[in-house]
Structure formats: C-alpha cells, structure tokens
Design a protein around this motif. Structure first.
Motif, PDB file in Angstrom:
ATOM      1  N   THR A  71      12.791  17.254  42.649  1.00  0.00           N
ATOM      2  CA  THR A  71      13.282  16.233  43.576  1.00  0.00           C
ATOM      3  C   THR A  71      13.416  14.862  42.924  1.00  0.00           C
ATOM      4  O   THR A  71      14.072  13.983  43.483  1.00  0.00           O
ATOM      5  N   ASP A  72      12.799  14.675  41.775  1.00  0.00           N
ATOM      6  CA  ASP A  72      12.925  13.408  41.064  1.00  0.00           C
ATOM      7  C   ASP A  72      12.580  13.632  39.597  1.00  0.00           C
ATOM      8  O   ASP A  72      11.841  14.567  39.262  1.00  0.00           O
ATOM      9  N   GLN A  73      13.120  12.783  38.731  1.00  0.00           N
ATOM     10  CA  GLN A  73      12.848  12.888  37.301  1.00  0.00           C
ATOM     11  C   GLN A  73      13.087  11.547  36.646  1.00  0.00           C
ATOM     12  O   GLN A  73      13.855  10.727  37.158  1.00  0.00           O
ATOM     13  N   ASN A  74      12.397  11.333  35.522  1.00  0.00           N
ATOM     14  CA  ASN A  74      12.528  10.058  34.836  1.00  0.00           C
ATOM     15  C   ASN A  74      11.965  10.161  33.427  1.00  0.00           C
ATOM     16  O   ASN A  74      11.442  11.203  33.026  1.00  0.00           O
ATOM     17  N   LEU A  75      12.050   9.048  32.710  1.00  0.00           N
ATOM     18  CA  LEU A  75      11.503   8.951  31.361  1.00  0.00           C
ATOM     19  C   LEU A  75       9.986   8.833  31.422  1.00  0.00           C
ATOM     20  O   LEU A  75       9.433   8.360  32.417  1.00  0.00           O
ATOM     21  N   VAL A  76       9.329   9.228  30.348  1.00  0.00           N
ATOM     22  CA  VAL A  76       7.883   9.055  30.219  1.00  0.00           C
ATOM     23  C   VAL A  76       7.538   8.958  28.736  1.00  0.00           C
ATOM     24  O   VAL A  76       8.151   9.616  27.901  1.00  0.00           O
ATOM     25  N   THR A  77       6.566   8.114  28.417  1.00  0.00           N
ATOM     26  CA  THR A  77       6.157   7.931  27.019  1.00  0.00           C
ATOM     27  C   THR A  77       5.210   9.041  26.582  1.00  0.00           C
ATOM     28  O   THR A  77       4.623   9.738  27.403  1.00  0.00           O
ATOM     29  N   HIS A  78       5.070   9.175  25.271  1.00  0.00           N
ATOM     30  CA  HIS A  78       4.022  10.021  24.705  1.00  0.00           C
ATOM     31  C   HIS A  78       3.239   9.202  23.674  1.00  0.00           C
ATOM     32  O   HIS A  78       3.632   8.098  23.313  1.00  0.00           O
ATOM     33  N   GLY A  79       2.125   9.770  23.217  1.00  0.00           N
ATOM     34  CA  GLY A  79       1.227   9.065  22.315  1.00  0.00           C
ATOM     35  C   GLY A  79       1.813   8.824  20.940  1.00  0.00           C
ATOM     36  O   GLY A  79       2.569   9.637  20.410  1.00  0.00           O
ATOM     37  N   SER A  80       1.423   7.693  20.348  1.00  0.00           N
ATOM     38  CA  SER A  80       1.929   7.303  19.028  1.00  0.00           C
ATOM     39  C   SER A  80       1.362   8.172  17.917  1.00  0.00           C
ATOM     40  O   SER A  80       2.029   8.427  16.933  1.00  0.00           O
ATOM     41  N   CYS A  81       0.138   8.614  18.041  1.00  0.00           N
ATOM     42  CA  CYS A  81      -0.521   9.527  17.115  1.00  0.00           C
ATOM     43  C   CYS A  81      -0.556   8.969  15.688  1.00  0.00           C
ATOM     44  O   CYS A  81      -1.584   8.512  15.246  1.00  0.00           O
ATOM     45  N   ASP A  82       0.558   8.995  15.006  1.00  0.00           N
ATOM     46  CA  ASP A  82       0.616   8.497  13.615  1.00  0.00           C
ATOM     47  C   ASP A  82       1.314   7.138  13.597  1.00  0.00           C
ATOM     48  O   ASP A  82       2.191   6.882  12.787  1.00  0.00           O
ATOM     49  N   VAL A  83       0.888   6.264  14.483  1.00  0.00           N
ATOM     50  CA  VAL A  83       1.557   4.979  14.684  1.00  0.00           C
ATOM     51  C   VAL A  83       1.689   4.157  13.410  1.00  0.00           C
ATOM     52  O   VAL A  83       2.648   3.419  13.236  1.00  0.00           O
ATOM     53  N   PHE A  84       0.750   4.293  12.490  1.00  0.00           N
ATOM     54  CA  PHE A  84       0.781   3.470  11.284  1.00  0.00           C
ATOM     55  C   PHE A  84       1.535   4.134  10.136  1.00  0.00           C
ATOM     56  O   PHE A  84       1.643   3.584   9.060  1.00  0.00           O
ATOM     57  N   GLU A  85       2.068   5.333  10.372  1.00  0.00           N
ATOM     58  CA  GLU A  85       2.869   6.007   9.357  1.00  0.00           C
ATOM     59  C   GLU A  85       4.347   5.738   9.615  1.00  0.00           C
ATOM     60  O   GLU A  85       4.760   5.541  10.744  1.00  0.00           O
ATOM     61  N   SER A  86       5.141   5.757   8.556  1.00  0.00           N
ATOM     62  CA  SER A  86       6.582   5.510   8.713  1.00  0.00           C
ATOM     63  C   SER A  86       7.312   6.824   8.981  1.00  0.00           C
ATOM     64  O   SER A  86       8.194   7.223   8.234  1.00  0.00           O
ATOM     65  N   ASN A  87       6.909   7.482  10.040  1.00  0.00           N
ATOM     66  CA  ASN A  87       7.500   8.769  10.423  1.00  0.00           C
ATOM     67  C   ASN A  87       8.356   8.562  11.662  1.00  0.00           C
ATOM     68  O   ASN A  87       7.841   8.423  12.765  1.00  0.00           O
ATOM     69  N   LEU A  88       9.661   8.516  11.498  1.00  0.00           N
ATOM     70  CA  LEU A  88      10.544   8.208  12.618  1.00  0.00           C
ATOM     71  C   LEU A  88      10.604   9.324  13.659  1.00  0.00           C
ATOM     72  O   LEU A  88      10.965   9.073  14.804  1.00  0.00           O
ATOM     73  N   THR A  89      10.233  10.560  13.300  1.00  0.00           N
ATOM     74  CA  THR A  89      10.278  11.649  14.279  1.00  0.00           C
ATOM     75  C   THR A  89       9.201  11.494  15.352  1.00  0.00           C
ATOM     76  O   THR A  89       9.276  12.126  16.395  1.00  0.00           O
ATOM     77  N   LYS A  90       8.216  10.635  15.126  1.00  0.00           N
ATOM     78  CA  LYS A  90       7.149  10.440  16.112  1.00  0.00           C
ATOM     79  C   LYS A  90       7.701   9.900  17.437  1.00  0.00           C
ATOM     80  O   LYS A  90       7.083  10.062  18.484  1.00  0.00           O
ATOM     81  N   TYR A  91       8.862   9.255  17.404  1.00  0.00           N
ATOM     82  CA  TYR A  91       9.463   8.713  18.619  1.00  0.00           C
ATOM     83  C   TYR A  91      10.149   9.788  19.451  1.00  0.00           C
ATOM     84  O   TYR A  91      10.375   9.618  20.638  1.00  0.00           O
ATOM     85  N   ASN A  92      10.513  10.874  18.820  1.00  0.00           N
ATOM     86  CA  ASN A  92      11.298  11.915  19.478  1.00  0.00           C
ATOM     87  C   ASN A  92      10.443  12.757  20.423  1.00  0.00           C
ATOM     88  O   ASN A  92      10.602  12.693  21.634  1.00  0.00           O
ATOM     89  N   THR A  93       9.559  13.546  19.866  1.00  0.00           N
ATOM     90  CA  THR A  93       8.700  14.404  20.678  1.00  0.00           C
ATOM     91  C   THR A  93       7.244  14.214  20.260  1.00  0.00           C
ATOM     92  O   THR A  93       6.955  13.712  19.178  1.00  0.00           O
ATOM     93  N   ALA A  94       6.350  14.645  21.111  1.00  0.00           N
ATOM     94  CA  ALA A  94       4.925  14.347  20.953  1.00  0.00           C
ATOM     95  C   ALA A  94       4.216  15.269  19.983  1.00  0.00           C
ATOM     96  O   ALA A  94       4.592  16.420  19.793  1.00  0.00           O
ATOM     97  N   LYS A  95       3.137  14.717  19.402  1.00  0.00           N
ATOM     98  CA  LYS A  95       2.108  15.490  18.717  1.00  0.00           C
ATOM     99  C   LYS A  95       0.886  15.445  19.621  1.00  0.00           C
ATOM    100  O   LYS A  95       0.742  14.524  20.427  1.00  0.00           O
TER     101      LYS A  95
END
Length: 195
Positions: A71-95
């Motif tokens: 009945t409803d849907q929206n965006l939602v964040t996930h955890g940064s996990c490796d926030v200090f690493e330069s891994n751009l895939t971390k923004y795509n899907t969660a670890k």
C-alpha cells in the motif's frame, strides 16, 4: 552510425532492466502473517525492507495483509559499515554485521517498539527490538526507525541514498505516514529486513 545507436539503445535497456524490482515477496508475506498471528503482532500490515535493491530506489514496503498488496513504498537508508573505506559500492546495497560499532545494517525480523523523541528528521524515533541472532544487538546499538532530512521522498536512482550508522532512516514525509500508522496500532508491528 546505425550500429552505434543500436548498441547505445541495448545498453540503456540492459542497464534499466538490471535495476528493476521484479521480485515476488509472496513467501515473505505468508511467513510474516504467520509470525504476526503466532506472536500476537499486528496482523493487518507489516514493513518489509529489501536491502538487495539499490538505495536510490524504493525498498521500504508497507504490506497490507487484508488487501493482499503493497500500500506504500519509499526510500530507506542502510548502514555505512565500511564508511572510512573508499568503496563506492557501499552506497548501493547493504552489508550486514551484528557487532556493536560496526555501523552495518542487520538482517531479520524486528519488533517495532517504543515511540521516543529523536534529534533527527521530524524528531520521532521508534526503538527496534531485534528478534533474531542476526539483529539481537539493535537496542544496544540504538538502531532505530527514524526520519532524516537528507533522505529523499521519491526515487533518485541512479543516485544513492545517504548512509546511516545502521538505522533504517526514511524521509520526513514518509515517517509522518509511518508514525500515524504506528500510533494507531494496538499491537506491535513487525519490521523485516531482507536481502
């Protein structure tokens, strides 16, 4: 020239198709309904968050058991996990990681607990109580459902949603809708994070 145009067209089709959400959640909905009935949870609806979907696409789903649909849907964040690493895939899907201070998301079923004040978004949060080994540290880690001004209210793909420290954060407008539903519920509501 025709070959170049055809190649570009095929690339666009392939890229778009790879990011479409064509999932059948029927097994999750059935399992969620059984769980809600067995555990005395709200059996009118539940929240399903699919973190295998790109963070710029809708992946927080409100499923109505009576209507048999989302009945409803929206965006939602996930955890940064490796926030200090330069891994751009971390923004795509969660670890995922249950450890304290991991800043990762945690899979599994949660009981949406007490409504409380927050310093984020519309200043409201709901405590999430992990119901499985994969999310048992939710309260200790203060992984809560809240809103955040940085989260868009509409899909932004191919851009990404911002990263959290493990909380499923939504837009202010979407949180207002969720808050209304949760305040009206006389039973606990199930939130289930999958990948």
């Amino acid at each position: 020239m025709k070959h170049v145009v055809l190649l570009l067209f095929l690339l666009v089709i392939c890229c778009n198709n790879s990011n479409k959400v064509n999932k059948d959640y029927a097994d999750y909905h059935s399992a969620a309904l059984k769980y809600c009935k067995d555990k005395g949870f709200n059996d009118r609806y539940y929240f399903l968050l699919d973190f295998s979907i790109h963070s710029g696409k809708n992946r927080f789903f409100v499923y109505d058991f009576k209507k048999g649909g989302i009945t409803d849907q929206n965006l939602v964040t996930h955890g940064s996990c490796d926030v200090f690493e330069s891994n751009l895939t971390k923004y795509n899907t969660a670890k995922f990681d249950v450890k304290t201070d991991s800043h990762c998301s945690m899979k599994g079923k949660y009981k949406i607990g007490r409504r409380d004040s927050s310093s984020w978004g519309i200043k409201i949060k709901y405590w999430l109580e992990g119901l499985e080994a994969s999310n048992k540290s939710a309260v200790e880690r203060v992984v809560v459902l809240h809103s955040w001004e940085a989260v868009a209210n509409n899909e932004i793909f191919p851009d990404y949603s911002p990263l959290s420290w493990g909380c499923p954060a939504v837009s202010d407008d979407f949180m207002k809708k969720l808050d209304g539903k949760l305040k009206a519920s006389d039973k606990p509501v199930l939130l289930w994070i999958i990948e």
